[in-house]
Design an enzyme around this catalytic site. Structure first.
Site, PDB file in Angstrom:
ATOM      1  N   TYR A 167      48.023  70.835  33.001  1.00  0.00           N
ATOM      2  CA  TYR A 167      46.780  70.453  32.289  1.00  0.00           C
ATOM      3  C   TYR A 167      46.991  70.038  31.006  1.00  0.00           C
ATOM      4  O   TYR A 167      46.525  69.217  30.532  1.00  0.00           O
ATOM      5  CB  TYR A 167      46.000  71.641  32.583  1.00  0.00           C
ATOM      6  CG  TYR A 167      44.605  71.756  31.840  1.00  0.00           C
ATOM      7  CD1 TYR A 167      43.476  71.067  31.969  1.00  0.00           C
ATOM      8  CD2 TYR A 167      44.592  72.633  30.501  1.00  0.00           C
ATOM      9  CE1 TYR A 167      42.394  71.212  31.174  1.00  0.00           C
ATOM     10  CE2 TYR A 167      43.380  72.797  29.711  1.00  0.00           C
ATOM     11  CZ  TYR A 167      42.367  72.063  29.788  1.00  0.00           C
ATOM     12  OH  TYR A 167      41.398  71.984  29.237  1.00  0.00           O
ATOM     13  N   LYS A 171      46.243  66.744  28.672  1.00  0.00           N
ATOM     14  CA  LYS A 171      45.204  66.677  27.798  1.00  0.00           C
ATOM     15  C   LYS A 171      45.985  65.993  26.667  1.00  0.00           C
ATOM     16  O   LYS A 171      45.034  65.150  25.857  1.00  0.00           O
ATOM     17  CB  LYS A 171      44.657  68.138  27.195  1.00  0.00           C
ATOM     18  CG  LYS A 171      43.921  68.857  28.314  1.00  0.00           C
ATOM     19  CD  LYS A 171      42.685  68.006  28.743  1.00  0.00           C
ATOM     20  CE  LYS A 171      41.388  68.417  27.577  1.00  0.00           C
ATOM     21  NZ  LYS A 171      40.292  67.848  28.187  1.00  0.00           N
TER      22      LYS A 171
HETATM   23  N1  LIG Z   1      36.520  75.897  28.995  1.00  0.00           N
HETATM   24  C1  LIG Z   1      37.381  76.150  28.100  1.00  0.00           C
HETATM   25  O1  LIG Z   1      37.602  77.092  27.612  1.00  0.00           O
HETATM   26  C2  LIG Z   1      37.911  74.898  27.576  1.00  0.00           C
HETATM   27  C3  LIG Z   1      37.653  73.404  28.013  1.00  0.00           C
HETATM   28  N2  LIG Z   1      38.111  72.379  27.362  1.00  0.00           N
HETATM   29  C4  LIG Z   1      37.725  71.068  27.794  1.00  0.00           C
HETATM   30  O2  LIG Z   1      36.291  70.833  27.739  1.00  0.00           O
HETATM   31  C5  LIG Z   1      36.083  69.896  28.849  1.00  0.00           C
HETATM   32  C6  LIG Z   1      34.984  70.756  29.937  1.00  0.00           C
HETATM   33  O3  LIG Z   1      35.255  71.936  30.120  1.00  0.00           O
HETATM   34  P1  LIG Z   1      34.479  72.771  31.206  1.00  0.00           P
HETATM   35  O4  LIG Z   1      33.240  72.454  31.110  1.00  0.00           O
HETATM   36  O5  LIG Z   1      35.056  74.141  31.120  1.00  0.00           O
HETATM   37  O6  LIG Z   1      34.949  72.295  32.687  1.00  0.00           O
HETATM   38  P2  LIG Z   1      33.986  72.096  33.798  1.00  0.00           P
HETATM   39  O7  LIG Z   1      35.118  72.194  35.087  1.00  0.00           O
HETATM   40  O8  LIG Z   1      33.057  73.013  33.966  1.00  0.00           O
HETATM   41  O9  LIG Z   1      33.363  70.766  34.044  1.00  0.00           O
HETATM   42  C7  LIG Z   1      34.067  69.424  34.106  1.00  0.00           C
HETATM   43  C8  LIG Z   1      33.093  68.509  34.768  1.00  0.00           C
HETATM   44  O10 LIG Z   1      33.894  67.314  35.177  1.00  0.00           O
HETATM   45  C9  LIG Z   1      33.735  66.946  36.497  1.00  0.00           C
HETATM   46  N3  LIG Z   1      34.912  66.218  37.054  1.00  0.00           N
HETATM   47  C10 LIG Z   1      36.097  66.324  37.327  1.00  0.00           C
HETATM   48  N4  LIG Z   1      36.699  65.434  37.653  1.00  0.00           N
HETATM   49  C11 LIG Z   1      35.934  64.564  37.462  1.00  0.00           C
HETATM   50  C12 LIG Z   1      36.035  62.980  38.047  1.00  0.00           C
HETATM   51  N5  LIG Z   1      37.270  62.523  38.445  1.00  0.00           N
HETATM   52  N6  LIG Z   1      35.075  62.167  37.811  1.00  0.00           N
HETATM   53  C13 LIG Z   1      33.865  62.731  37.383  1.00  0.00           C
HETATM   54  N7  LIG Z   1      33.584  64.019  37.137  1.00  0.00           N
HETATM   55  C14 LIG Z   1      35.025  64.980  37.313  1.00  0.00           C
HETATM   56  C15 LIG Z   1      33.907  68.472  37.287  1.00  0.00           C
HETATM   57  O11 LIG Z   1      33.583  68.491  38.658  1.00  0.00           O
HETATM   58  P3  LIG Z   1      34.211  69.447  39.568  1.00  0.00           P
HETATM   59  O12 LIG Z   1      33.707  70.924  38.982  1.00  0.00           O
HETATM   60  O13 LIG Z   1      33.899  69.210  40.805  1.00  0.00           O
HETATM   61  O14 LIG Z   1      35.688  69.175  39.283  1.00  0.00           O
HETATM   62  C16 LIG Z   1      32.851  69.151  36.177  1.00  0.00           C
HETATM   63  O15 LIG Z   1      31.516  69.027  36.672  1.00  0.00           O
HETATM   64  C17 LIG Z   1      36.909  69.691  29.675  1.00  0.00           C
HETATM   65  O16 LIG Z   1      37.702  68.403  29.145  1.00  0.00           O
HETATM   66  C18 LIG Z   1      38.371  70.645  29.334  1.00  0.00           C
HETATM   67  O17 LIG Z   1      39.418  70.232  29.255  1.00  0.00           O
HETATM   68  C19 LIG Z   1      38.880  72.283  26.219  1.00  0.00           C
HETATM   69  C20 LIG Z   1      39.171  73.599  25.638  1.00  0.00           C
HETATM   70  C21 LIG Z   1      38.684  74.767  26.313  1.00  0.00           C
END
Ligand SMILES: NC(=O)C1=CN([C@@H]2O[C@H](COP(=O)(O)OP(=O)(O)OC[C@H]3O[C@@H](n4cnc5c(N)ncnc54)[C@H](OP(=O)(O)O)[C@@H]3O)[C@@H](O)[C@H]2O)C=CC1
Ligand SMILES: CC(C)=CCC[C@@H](C)[C@H]1CC[C@H]2C3=C(CC[C@]12C)[C@@]1(C)CCC(=O)C[C@@H]1CC3
Length: 369
Positions: A167, A171
């Site tokens: 992952y 990133k």
């Molecule tokens: N949570 C954390 O602690 C941290 C998060 N981040 C970054 O923050 C961002 C948000 O994280 P978070 O909200 O926790 O993640 P989530 O998994 O809750 O949200 C991500 C969303 O993107 C959707 N998604 C995934 N793949 C695709 C695709 N191919 N096309 C369209 N939509 C897609 C997911 O759908 P589905 O659920 O169906 O996959 C989901 O709805 C990410 O980029 C993550 O790397 C960075 C640091 C820390």
């Protein structure tokens, strides 16, 4: 193809879109306050949408799933790897927030590479083609973390040469693509926000995983001496950082092509944070100590054993070297650069954030006999 699900408050006649080449901005706040949140159905994405609407932005959501209802949002369903699917969601907006990613817990390497790397390239191309001016990526502070202590790390730290998982590896690739796409000559500006340990209401990861571990009796041990400081960042502070970034990103600004840590600016011992969430939900906090290196080698041994047995049994370990490293090392980051360049400071303190989070999970509270 993306599917337009709902005509929201800010929807305009597609014919007008075709004539003007971009959607009109009807928000009170004026031009530039139209945006698309890619990943807007996710944990962070939904909080982004709520605050953007509250600030008078007109909001499109592009996501692979629709997880909430709102007549103020225009939803587009599709895979971000598909540029043609993205285009209708991006035309006419000034800002794109890209906060979609497969869940870090997945072990699907191909999916990470496809979505985080090639998908992000599709997002950049679609932004250019649609005439979007600003792209704000949600990256991660873990792009510099290699499993060893980081204390008050700045954005000048080099990318991890040995990222802790696939992952994080993707990133890094994603962040590099977005930052190098900054192109002032063509009026296209990019920046990246690096949050760390996001938590808050509706988070499907941190608190639920923790409670599950507590319920199955796995939260008895503190790895190491329990003094290792880590950043946990309340989701509303992360959103605040993203919106500030979008507003301060313009030609010649210090944000162009740069990454910014966004944290609560209150590093806390990892096990104190875990214990405060657990006790807040009426679970016992961990109390026995296990030396860091013992835990690390035990987890390594377990993962080697599982790899050897893989042809016969498939078990997904919860006790992994990567998790031991996350739980037993210092990893907190300076957000001075964000303070200087965009005037960032957290809007919710850690105490308040923990209280709000605990309160938001009544269903995960320990049932008392
Ligand atoms: N949570 C954390 O602690 C941290 C998060 N981040 C970054 O923050 C961002 C948000 O994280 P978070 O909200 O926790 O993640 P989530 O998994 O809750 O949200 C991500 C969303 O993107 C959707 N998604 C995934 N793949 C695709 C695709 N191919 N096309 C369209 N939509 C897609 C997911 O759908 P589905 O659920 O169906 O996959 C989901 O709805 C990410 O980029 C993550 O790397 C960075 C640091 C820390
Ligand atoms: C700052 C940051 C990246 C936070 C992520 C939090 C997770 C890493 C933790 C949430 C639940 C934790 C947990 C363990 C390690 C760290 C977490 C996954 C253990 C696997 C540690 C060893 C055990 O004894 C069991 C724990 C289960 C819960």
């Amino acid at each position: 193809m993306a599917t337009r699900l709902r005509a929201g408050r800010h929807e305009v006649d597609p014919a007008l879109v075709n004539i003007l080449g971009r959607k009109a901005d009807f928000s009170e706040a004026g031009a530039g306050r139209s945006c698309t949140v890619i990943g807007g159905s996710g944990f962070l994405g939904q909080h982004m949408v709520e605050q953007l609407l509250a600030k008078g932005y007109s909001v499109n959501v592009f996501d692979i799933h629709k997880r909430f209802e709102s007549d103020q949002v225009t939803f587009f369903l599709g895979d971000l790897c598909d540029k043609e699917a993205l285009l209708p969601a991006l035309r006419g907006v000034a800002v794109v927030f890209h906060c979609a990613s497969p869940a870090p817990a997945s072990d699907n390497r191909e999916l990470f590479y496809r979505v985080n790397f090639t998908g992000t390239k599709a997002v950049i191309e679609a932004c250019r083609e649609a005439g979007v001016q600003k792209l704000v990526l949600t990256s991660s502070a873990s792009v510099v973390f290699e499993g060893t202590d980081i204390k008050n790390g700045s954005e000048d730290l080099p990318y991890a040469q040995k990222p802790i998982d696939y992952y994080t590896e993707t990133k890094i690739l994603q962040e590099k693509e977005v930052l190098s796409a900054n192109d002032p000559d063509n009026n296209f500006f990019t920046t990246a926000i690096r949050p760390h340990g996001i938590f808050g209401p509706r988070d499907p990861q941190l608190v639920p995983i923790l409670v599950q571990a507590a319920r199955s009796g796995k939260m008895k041990f503190i790895i190491g001496d329990g003094k290792n400081l880590v950043d946990f960042t309340y989701v509303e502070n992360v959103v605040h950082g993203h919106i500030l970034a979008a507003e301060k990103l313009h030609k010649g600004s210090a944000l162009c092509g740069k990454a910014f840590h966004i944290t609560n600016d209150e590093p806390i011992p990892f096990w104190t944070f875990m214990s405060r969430i657990l006790t807040g939900l009426d679970y016992d906090p961990p109390k026995y100590h296990i030396p860091y290196w013992l835990a690390y080698y035990l987890a390594l041994l377990l993962s080697l054993l599982l790899a050897l047995l893989r042809p016969l049994v498939t078990i997904k370990a919860t006790f992994t070297p990567m998790r031991v490293a996350l739980a037993g090392t210092f990893h907190y980051y300076s957000c001075e650069r964000a303070k200087r360049a965009m005037g960032y400071s957290p809007v919710v303190s850690l105490d308040e954030a923990i209280a709000r989070t605990v309160q938001s999970y009544p269903g995960l509270r320990r049932a008392r006999a």
